[in-house]
Motif scaffolding. Sequence first.
Motif, PDB file in Angstrom:
ATOM      1  N   GLN A 122       0.826  -1.204   0.000  1.00  0.00           N
ATOM      2  CA  GLN A 122       0.000   0.000   0.000  1.00  0.00           C
ATOM      3  C   GLN A 122       0.864   1.259   0.000  1.00  0.00           C
ATOM      4  O   GLN A 122       0.435   2.323   0.433  1.00  0.00           O
ATOM      5  N   CYS A 123       2.084   1.130  -0.467  1.00  0.00           N
ATOM      6  CA  CYS A 123       3.001   2.269  -0.522  1.00  0.00           C
ATOM      7  C   CYS A 123       2.440   3.356  -1.433  1.00  0.00           C
ATOM      8  O   CYS A 123       1.962   3.080  -2.534  1.00  0.00           O
ATOM      9  N   VAL A 124       2.468   4.609  -0.987  1.00  0.00           N
ATOM     10  CA  VAL A 124       1.952   5.727  -1.776  1.00  0.00           C
ATOM     11  C   VAL A 124       3.056   6.670  -2.224  1.00  0.00           C
ATOM     12  O   VAL A 124       2.854   7.503  -3.108  1.00  0.00           O
ATOM     13  N   ALA A 125       4.232   6.574  -1.640  1.00  0.00           N
ATOM     14  CA  ALA A 125       5.370   7.397  -2.051  1.00  0.00           C
ATOM     15  C   ALA A 125       6.640   6.747  -1.534  1.00  0.00           C
ATOM     16  O   ALA A 125       6.660   6.167  -0.447  1.00  0.00           O
ATOM     17  N   GLY A 126       7.703   6.811  -2.316  1.00  0.00           N
ATOM     18  CA  GLY A 126       8.956   6.213  -1.880  1.00  0.00           C
ATOM     19  C   GLY A 126      10.116   6.710  -2.704  1.00  0.00           C
ATOM     20  O   GLY A 126       9.954   7.124  -3.855  1.00  0.00           O
ATOM     21  N   VAL A 127      11.302   6.676  -2.095  1.00  0.00           N
ATOM     22  CA  VAL A 127      12.488   7.147  -2.809  1.00  0.00           C
ATOM     23  C   VAL A 127      13.716   6.423  -2.269  1.00  0.00           C
ATOM     24  O   VAL A 127      13.849   6.164  -1.072  1.00  0.00           O
ATOM     25  N   GLU A 128      14.616   6.045  -3.193  1.00  0.00           N
ATOM     26  CA  GLU A 128      15.916   5.483  -2.829  1.00  0.00           C
ATOM     27  C   GLU A 128      16.856   5.780  -3.973  1.00  0.00           C
ATOM     28  O   GLU A 128      17.202   4.918  -4.767  1.00  0.00           O
ATOM     29  N   ARG A 129      17.209   7.082  -4.107  1.00  0.00           N
ATOM     30  CA  ARG A 129      18.015   7.522  -5.253  1.00  0.00           C
ATOM     31  C   ARG A 129      19.406   7.980  -4.868  1.00  0.00           C
ATOM     32  O   ARG A 129      20.313   7.945  -5.679  1.00  0.00           O
ATOM     33  N   ALA A 130      19.560   8.507  -3.657  1.00  0.00           N
ATOM     34  CA  ALA A 130      20.838   9.067  -3.248  1.00  0.00           C
ATOM     35  C   ALA A 130      21.872   7.962  -3.040  1.00  0.00           C
ATOM     36  O   ALA A 130      21.533   6.804  -2.794  1.00  0.00           O
ATOM     37  N   SER A 131      23.143   8.314  -3.134  1.00  0.00           N
ATOM     38  CA  SER A 131      24.208   7.363  -2.874  1.00  0.00           C
ATOM     39  C   SER A 131      24.418   7.224  -1.374  1.00  0.00           C
ATOM     40  O   SER A 131      23.715   7.839  -0.572  1.00  0.00           O
ATOM     41  N   PHE A 132      25.388   6.405  -0.988  1.00  0.00           N
ATOM     42  CA  PHE A 132      25.671   6.132   0.416  1.00  0.00           C
ATOM     43  C   PHE A 132      25.812   7.443   1.200  1.00  0.00           C
ATOM     44  O   PHE A 132      26.601   8.311   0.856  1.00  0.00           O
ATOM     45  N   GLY A 133      25.004   7.601   2.257  1.00  0.00           N
ATOM     46  CA  GLY A 133      25.074   8.791   3.096  1.00  0.00           C
ATOM     47  C   GLY A 133      24.309   9.988   2.575  1.00  0.00           C
ATOM     48  O   GLY A 133      24.256  11.029   3.244  1.00  0.00           O
ATOM     49  N   GLY A 134      23.697   9.880   1.391  1.00  0.00           N
ATOM     50  CA  GLY A 134      22.996  11.003   0.786  1.00  0.00           C
ATOM     51  C   GLY A 134      21.564  11.145   1.291  1.00  0.00           C
ATOM     52  O   GLY A 134      20.929  10.169   1.709  1.00  0.00           O
ATOM     53  N   ARG A 135      21.050  12.360   1.216  1.00  0.00           N
ATOM     54  CA  ARG A 135      19.696  12.656   1.697  1.00  0.00           C
ATOM     55  C   ARG A 135      18.636  12.147   0.740  1.00  0.00           C
ATOM     56  O   ARG A 135      18.758  12.292  -0.473  1.00  0.00           O
ATOM     57  N   GLU A 136      17.573  11.565   1.288  1.00  0.00           N
ATOM     58  CA  GLU A 136      16.422  11.129   0.504  1.00  0.00           C
ATOM     59  C   GLU A 136      15.259  12.070   0.791  1.00  0.00           C
ATOM     60  O   GLU A 136      15.001  12.424   1.944  1.00  0.00           O
ATOM     61  N   GLU A 137      14.540  12.478  -0.280  1.00  0.00           N
ATOM     62  CA  GLU A 137      13.434  13.425  -0.141  1.00  0.00           C
ATOM     63  C   GLU A 137      12.254  12.978  -0.984  1.00  0.00           C
ATOM     64  O   GLU A 137      12.423  12.463  -2.096  1.00  0.00           O
ATOM     65  N   LEU A 138      11.042  13.197  -0.471  1.00  0.00           N
ATOM     66  CA  LEU A 138       9.839  12.923  -1.243  1.00  0.00           C
ATOM     67  C   LEU A 138       8.743  13.912  -0.848  1.00  0.00           C
ATOM     68  O   LEU A 138       8.840  14.586   0.191  1.00  0.00           O
ATOM     69  N   VAL A 139       7.725  13.993  -1.688  1.00  0.00           N
ATOM     70  CA  VAL A 139       6.558  14.831  -1.408  1.00  0.00           C
ATOM     71  C   VAL A 139       5.361  13.918  -1.174  1.00  0.00           C
ATOM     72  O   VAL A 139       5.107  12.996  -1.947  1.00  0.00           O
ATOM     73  N   LEU A 140       4.655  14.168  -0.090  1.00  0.00           N
ATOM     74  CA  LEU A 140       3.486  13.378   0.269  1.00  0.00           C
ATOM     75  C   LEU A 140       2.258  14.275   0.228  1.00  0.00           C
ATOM     76  O   LEU A 140       2.237  15.337   0.859  1.00  0.00           O
ATOM     77  N   LYS A 141       1.246  13.868  -0.532  1.00  0.00           N
ATOM     78  CA  LYS A 141       0.039  14.685  -0.680  1.00  0.00           C
ATOM     79  C   LYS A 141      -1.212  13.855  -0.426  1.00  0.00           C
ATOM     80  O   LYS A 141      -1.326  12.727  -0.902  1.00  0.00           O
ATOM     81  N   ASN A 142      -2.141  14.421   0.318  1.00  0.00           N
ATOM     82  CA  ASN A 142      -3.437  13.785   0.556  1.00  0.00           C
ATOM     83  C   ASN A 142      -4.434  14.330  -0.456  1.00  0.00           C
ATOM     84  O   ASN A 142      -4.945  15.441  -0.329  1.00  0.00           O
ATOM     85  N   ASP A 143      -4.715  13.534  -1.482  1.00  0.00           N
ATOM     86  CA  ASP A 143      -5.640  13.955  -2.536  1.00  0.00           C
ATOM     87  C   ASP A 143      -7.089  13.625  -2.200  1.00  0.00           C
ATOM     88  O   ASP A 143      -7.991  13.913  -2.988  1.00  0.00           O
ATOM     89  N   GLY A 144      -7.316  13.032  -1.040  1.00  0.00           N
ATOM     90  CA  GLY A 144      -8.667  12.637  -0.677  1.00  0.00           C
ATOM     91  C   GLY A 144      -9.509  13.786  -0.160  1.00  0.00           C
ATOM     92  O   GLY A 144      -9.058  14.937  -0.051  1.00  0.00           O
TER      93      GLY A 144
END
Length: 759
Positions: free
Chosen positions: A162-184
Amino acid sequence: MAMTYYIVADGFSGCGEFTLTVSVYKPPRCGNGKIDGYEQCDGADLNEQTCQKLGYDSGTLSCTNGCRFDTSGCVFTCKAHDLGTYTGADITLEAENSCSGTKLYNAGGAGWNCTREYSEGYEKVYILTLEAGESVGVSMSPVRFDASLWVTTSCDDLVGAQCVAGVERASFGGREELVLKNDGDESQTYYIIADSRYSCGEFTLTVSEPSRCGNGKIDGYDQCDGADLGEQTCEKLGYDGGTLSCTEGCTFDTSGCVFTCKAHDLGTYTGADITLEAENSCSGTKLYNAGWSCVYSGPDGYEKVYSLTLEAGASVGVSMSPVRFDASLWVTTSCDDFVGAQCVAGVNEAMFGGREELVLANDGVESQTYYIIADSHYSCGEFTLTVSEPPRCGNGKVDGPDMCDGADLGEQTCEKLGYGGGTLGCTDDCRFDTSGCDSTCDAYDLGMFTDTITLEAENSCSGTKIYNAGGVGWNCTGRHSKGYENVYSLTLAAGQSVVISMSPVRFDASLWVTTSCDDIVGAQCVAGVDRAMFSGREELVLTNYWTEPRTYYIIADAFKDCGAFSLTIFQYEPPRCGNGKIDGNDQCDGADLGYQTCDEFGYEGGTLGCTEDCRFDTSDCLFTCKAHDLGTYTGADITLEAENSCNGTKIYNAGGAGWTCVHSGPDGYEKVYSLTLEAGESVAISMSPKQFDASLWVTTSCDDIFGSMCVAGVDTAVFGDREELVLANDGDEFQTYYIIADSLYGCGIFDLTISRPGP
């Protein structure tokens, strides 16, 4: 008639025990009661898993019709830290430590499309409630570990279904960022999984207003934002002085900076070789970074810069040979082009310490000065830079992709190539000619193929290390096979076809077949494969097209190393629509639906059928359209910002019947919109994704999940770029269309714009 083949069970390097199996090929299939292929389970076979082993407290684990774990019968107690309802104020949690958390969640389960990576390390879980229409930016900054960040709507969703947002792009030690929005239309509670690909460590978690260019502060992927330059200046960026500013797109504007070129001038190329030895980039600058489009990496190490002038029509080969560092070589037409915006050639293909080479040509009608950037992926070191005539077969010297050139054999001999002796020659296309070399075939004879052959516990470490399909036979496997190998001869009858399968144990296998036992460079290769990852099975189909039996030599090889493997050879049955079983490109075949149902495809019930051309027939499936209605187009622009396909559906795929619509298989998450056009009306539709690969298409039916009624579609842009199409109603009446804002895989935030087409 029968044909004998010689199977070479090789290794990339080294050697080891292996099993060689030859058998009739039976493809993995969900529903056969045993786990094979990519299944988590199959019927009653749960692979010895239980609710407790998956991290639940208790309960009964079962298996879905799609061969995935069904955890609905498992009992779970949520251990998330409640952050409450987001009020607009930043939430910052410092010095969090996932090592004191759990190790239960893994978005690489059902939620593979969530992060596109496994997250098998330790995690901490946080509850956050968003009001209807609210959106936030979530950021995870790890300390010395590889973070993975994802969000689900259920605390017991351990596998990301039931994942709605996810990120795993940065290299070792790098910051991960995503945007979460409630469209309901109501408040929604989310569960933020501050995870890791493996291991654990300290991190900072921040929940704040979503990053946006134009908000006056640097966030997201901004270099700057308005007056906020992040304390950068022209001088800090490597210029001599001047005034730094920011563009509307939140990137640095260096037009007001002053720069003095410090390139070493090589003059105008005269045809004589230029060689600079013992150059050292550690004494150079660290200003240039060619970026992705030029060299397909971010070379942010130290560099030395050289200017070279070419007359109109002239071309040169430029070579950089580094000593113990990863070089990157690129060329631009402006000395102050730090970011490679004017890059005309670039290369970063060699491994650590390997030579980088490119060809630079002046196609203009006037002389042109170029700036050669002898760069590095990171760090610095000594190197040799050479500017010479471009590599060319027939110039009498080994250069470029040549194995040899005329009398220049690169100090190779028949003996060095693995033959017993003889005279090595060179062909007109600069490949080794081994016809004059002496060879003794050491292949293990499997005889005439009559039934499945299985060889287990074979070991290429006890074999030879002389075959390499990356020689003349580069097109055979697409890569080198420099490891150890075992060789097998196999005879096939005329017209006979077999499948050859090689299953390695802890090494990277390469499998190929030639018609001559002494063809160690693959010049006579007739089939080859090296597609699987480390320890993955390699399979190919071998057919004797001759009118008499023919003997083949099977090379069970390796990209490098060696090891144990099994080799299996079995009769090949070509796929065919109408044989009552799914094979080839079939979606289904007769009554064989591959255990698919209307429900599995996202319908709400009904009876799935199969057409005569082996495609799914969903005409009897039940479906309720969940499209967001945009109404009838009036001529005014329609703009939807920060839409999120992660909380949409995952049932549409124009790569089904509608392959011709987008020429790809967009099987990620999507959001659907209905739009009505008057007769003769046309609109331009644009989809601008944030950090995912978008696919945009339009159909005339909301339940056309396979795209068979697709009327317009596009998937031509690269990762993260905008997709655009024009939709026209050529009919005489109003027509309602369904816009599928889709993705090739995964999901993410995007803007959707509908407007008048341009002139």
